[in-house]
Design a protein around this motif. Structure first.
Motif, PDB file in Angstrom:
ATOM      1  N   TYR A   1       0.772  -1.273   0.026  1.00 16.28           N
ATOM      2  CA  TYR A   1       0.027  -0.130   0.084  1.00 16.28           C
ATOM      3  C   TYR A   1       0.923   1.195   0.030  1.00 16.28           C
ATOM      4  O   TYR A   1       0.680   2.336  -0.675  1.00 16.28           O
ATOM      5  CB  TYR A   1      -1.057  -0.007   1.120  1.00 16.28           C
TER       6      TYR A   1
ATOM      7  N   ASN B   1       3.840   1.655  -1.223  1.00 14.86           N
ATOM      8  CA  ASN B   1       4.684   1.804  -2.328  1.00 14.86           C
ATOM      9  C   ASN B   1       3.544   2.188  -3.513  1.00 14.86           C
ATOM     10  O   ASN B   1       3.830   3.044  -4.310  1.00 14.86           O
ATOM     11  CB  ASN B   1       5.102   0.302  -2.904  1.00 14.86           C
ATOM     12  N   ASN B   2       2.379   1.726  -3.342  1.00 14.50           N
ATOM     13  CA  ASN B   2       1.507   2.186  -4.467  1.00 14.50           C
ATOM     14  C   ASN B   2       0.977   3.325  -4.308  1.00 14.50           C
ATOM     15  O   ASN B   2       0.796   4.431  -5.314  1.00 14.50           O
ATOM     16  CB  ASN B   2       0.247   1.081  -4.634  1.00 14.50           C
ATOM     17  N   HIS B   3       0.795   3.870  -2.831  1.00 15.62           N
ATOM     18  CA  HIS B   3       0.325   5.303  -2.652  1.00 15.62           C
ATOM     19  C   HIS B   3       1.296   6.149  -3.110  1.00 15.62           C
ATOM     20  O   HIS B   3       1.145   7.417  -3.473  1.00 15.62           O
ATOM     21  CB  HIS B   3       0.162   5.156  -0.784  1.00 15.62           C
TER      22      HIS B   3
ATOM     23  N   HIS C   1       3.322   5.850  -5.535  1.00 22.86           N
ATOM     24  CA  HIS C   1       3.385   6.096  -6.961  1.00 22.86           C
ATOM     25  C   HIS C   1       2.008   6.660  -7.334  1.00 22.86           C
ATOM     26  O   HIS C   1       2.208   7.463  -8.373  1.00 22.86           O
ATOM     27  CB  HIS C   1       3.156   4.843  -7.579  1.00 22.86           C
ATOM     28  N   LEU C   2       1.064   6.436  -6.688  1.00 25.14           N
ATOM     29  CA  LEU C   2      -0.103   7.248  -7.123  1.00 25.14           C
ATOM     30  C   LEU C   2      -0.151   8.725  -7.037  1.00 25.14           C
ATOM     31  O   LEU C   2      -0.403   9.600  -7.806  1.00 25.14           O
ATOM     32  CB  LEU C   2      -1.317   6.795  -6.187  1.00 25.14           C
TER      33      LEU C   2
ATOM     34  N   TYR D   1      -8.829   2.076  -1.437  1.00 22.50           N
ATOM     35  CA  TYR D   1      -7.990   2.579  -2.348  1.00 22.50           C
ATOM     36  C   TYR D   1      -8.787   2.836  -3.811  1.00 22.50           C
ATOM     37  O   TYR D   1      -8.309   3.917  -4.607  1.00 22.50           O
ATOM     38  CB  TYR D   1      -6.982   1.555  -2.594  1.00 22.50           C
TER      39      TYR D   1
ATOM     40  N   LYS E   1      -6.839  -3.962 -12.631  1.00 21.88           N
ATOM     41  CA  LYS E   1      -6.224  -4.501 -11.198  1.00 21.88           C
ATOM     42  C   LYS E   1      -7.063  -4.203  -9.971  1.00 21.88           C
ATOM     43  O   LYS E   1      -7.111  -4.900  -9.020  1.00 21.88           O
ATOM     44  CB  LYS E   1      -4.839  -3.677 -11.354  1.00 21.88           C
TER      45      LYS E   1
ATOM     46  N   TRP F   1       0.078  -6.563  -7.048  1.00 21.95           N
ATOM     47  CA  TRP F   1       0.302  -5.220  -6.757  1.00 21.95           C
ATOM     48  C   TRP F   1       1.724  -5.072  -6.594  1.00 21.95           C
ATOM     49  O   TRP F   1       2.316  -3.784  -6.224  1.00 21.95           O
ATOM     50  CB  TRP F   1      -0.579  -4.763  -5.655  1.00 21.95           C
TER      51      TRP F   1
ATOM     52  N   PRO G   1       4.545  -1.869  -8.300  1.00 20.13           N
ATOM     53  CA  PRO G   1       3.508  -0.529  -8.436  1.00 20.13           C
ATOM     54  C   PRO G   1       3.396  -0.369  -9.748  1.00 20.13           C
ATOM     55  O   PRO G   1       4.426  -0.508 -10.832  1.00 20.13           O
ATOM     56  CB  PRO G   1       4.233   0.260  -7.632  1.00 20.13           C
ATOM     57  N   ASP G   2       2.228   0.127 -10.008  1.00 18.60           N
ATOM     58  CA  ASP G   2       1.869   0.529 -11.281  1.00 18.60           C
ATOM     59  C   ASP G   2       3.108   0.894 -12.433  1.00 18.60           C
ATOM     60  O   ASP G   2       3.471   2.263 -12.324  1.00 18.60           O
ATOM     61  CB  ASP G   2       0.981   1.834 -11.285  1.00 18.60           C
TER      62      ASP G   2
END
Lengths: 190, 190, 190, 190
Positions: D56, D58-60, D62-63, D119, D145, D178, D181-182
């Motif tokens: 979370y 890592n993706n946060h 990136h987001l 998310y 995803k 996930w 990350p994206d």
């Protein structure tokens, strides 16, 4: 003085306050859904306090977004606010573990009242520092939201001794007022 | 090296120290105001320590505001200060749970003394790094506030064995001196 | 990607790790100096771990100071390091509460070994991302400090079953090597 | 509004969540390796949750890297995500202390489901704020995803009542999706 570090420190303290409350939720020894039932009032108190602390963070964020710098009194007024916020985990635990009895619900409201008062004090010193012609001063105006909140909290604390659900409804009423952070600030800054 | 990360890390540690102390306040099982009475000395100790840690944060904030960069020894001197600050929750708990008995009050003062000493050490290495002609050096001068604090703390620790209230009064005297962060720094930087 | 947030997140995690260890120090019920005696091994373990975590923070600080940006693998290698660092409070508590018995001292060393290994992995991915001609690559060279540390930790873990003080002396030997963060980095960046 | 403070606050909360889970690991009173055996399921649950929270973060990361500014609804959607993340230590403790029984494993999955849902909500408000032609909108596309994760979590929760290992395998399947990350974001921003 720049505002970067007062924001960072406040973020840290508020992040800890909002997160350590979850430590009050103790994993039950049994593994049935029924074993979670006694945790429900503690969980609901946590949700309530998470919302209140979240509202403070959002509004704190907006408030400091509108100021350019801070003064010595602002640092102390901010610490005064953080102090009352830091008691929220304690009053939340007392209220949650006792199924919403009158005195804990009133004390919970008393802490919210002190937070609201401290927020007004912080606003006062920020306005004094920024000046009457500042963006912040124009956005806040006569601070009806601030004064109104204090009155509703007082009513809530008193009503805790009559009906605790009425008290909590009044506390929630204040949160509705503040849920949307000062649009007055957003409008003027964009 | 830039000072951004040492500020951020110190903010994090100080934010945690100031907030975890509240975990010592345990929600009583009964729900009367009388049930809160045993919490009062713990609460007052918390207030006291919140003020002391708040003062350190404010002064730390001012101190690093006045410097441009940091050196290796400064990183360690800062960690040395954070170490003694991190013991404040422990000495606060021991003092608060024991209704201000002599030894805990003296140990509390001893930790404050070590914090003050560590702050002076940090100042020393910052001055060495910044140079004698720096803004900081001119603002601090002969550091009478620093040396005076050490003497008052020593007197406070000694007096804990005679009268604990005198000891706490002396600790508070130091906090009065530092309550307003170095105006000397503010004046020179603006 | 910028390195700001990975630094901020690491600062947060390391600040919490270094501070929650103090929660293992429980305020004794009696108020004599003698009552503090059982806390001494816990206190010394805390001091030891504070130094180790402090060294990691200092070196992490220097390491990321030398890089310009981070990659996906670097984010995960950093989390891998933070994971092993996050176990330090647990191994510290086990060692401190048991007066330095062989198995806890060995497990303590095993966690330090994993931290050192994770640091090498992080370094590896940073070097891969920055390239062989980067400031960091030139500063680190063949990473003798990294490999040497792994060997000394292994020797320390083994010696815990012979003499725990020898084991701790070897752990401290590694900390001496890293106490001064990579001057190689400082020299090249200034 | 700038995104700096929402990132800093989220980093703080996530750092605390990922670190306080380790407090569930209690140092055993005995000092044999055998004494660690009962800690193993708690340790494995910690590893699992560390990975999920790490993903979370890592993706946060990136987001928010892909967005330029935030809106009021984004602040609240982010708090909604942090709320469900903050329950991870509780569901982890319940699952870990009870050797993976059906109901705790299902509740664990239910919290992961709520995190994934939150998310998606956050993503929705960010896309609304950034606009359909933004880098983020192009990178995310139809968010397969996100929707896929919700379906797998639902299957995992249901299968917890048949076989808990199947449930955990399904939860891990989402984490594999996930873990990286994206790339869609990385490709477009570089």
């Amino acid at each position: 003085m720049g505002k970067g570090r007062i924001e960072a420190f406040s973020d840290g303290v508020i992040a800890i306050i909002i997160t350590i409350m979850v430590l009050e939720l103790h994993a039950p020894h049994e593994t049935t859904l029924a074993a979670l039932v006694p945790e429900i009032p503690i969980f609901l108190s946590y949700v309530l306090s998470f919302i209140f602390v979240g509202i403070y963070w959002n509004n704190h964020h907006h408030l400091f977004h509108a100021v350019k710098s801070v003064s010595g009194p602002v640092l102390w007024a901010n610490l005064f606010l953080l102090f009352w916020l830091s008691l929220i985990p304690f009053v939340t635990a007392w209220m949650g573990e006792n199924h919403l009895e009158a005195v804990p619900v009133a004390l919970y409201g008393a802490d919210l009242l002190m937070c609201a008062l401290a927020y007004s004090v912080l606003l006062h010193f920020l306005l004094k520092h920024e000046g009457a012609a500042s963006t912040l001063a124009l956005a806040i105006g006569r601070d009806l939201k601030g004064y109104g909140s204090l009155v509703i909290y007082l009513a809530g604390i008193a009503s805790a001794f009559v009906n605790v659900y009425l008290a909590i409804a009044l506390y929630l009423l204040v949160s509705v007022i503040w849920f949307v952070p000062d649009r007055r600030i957003e409008k003027r800054i964009g």
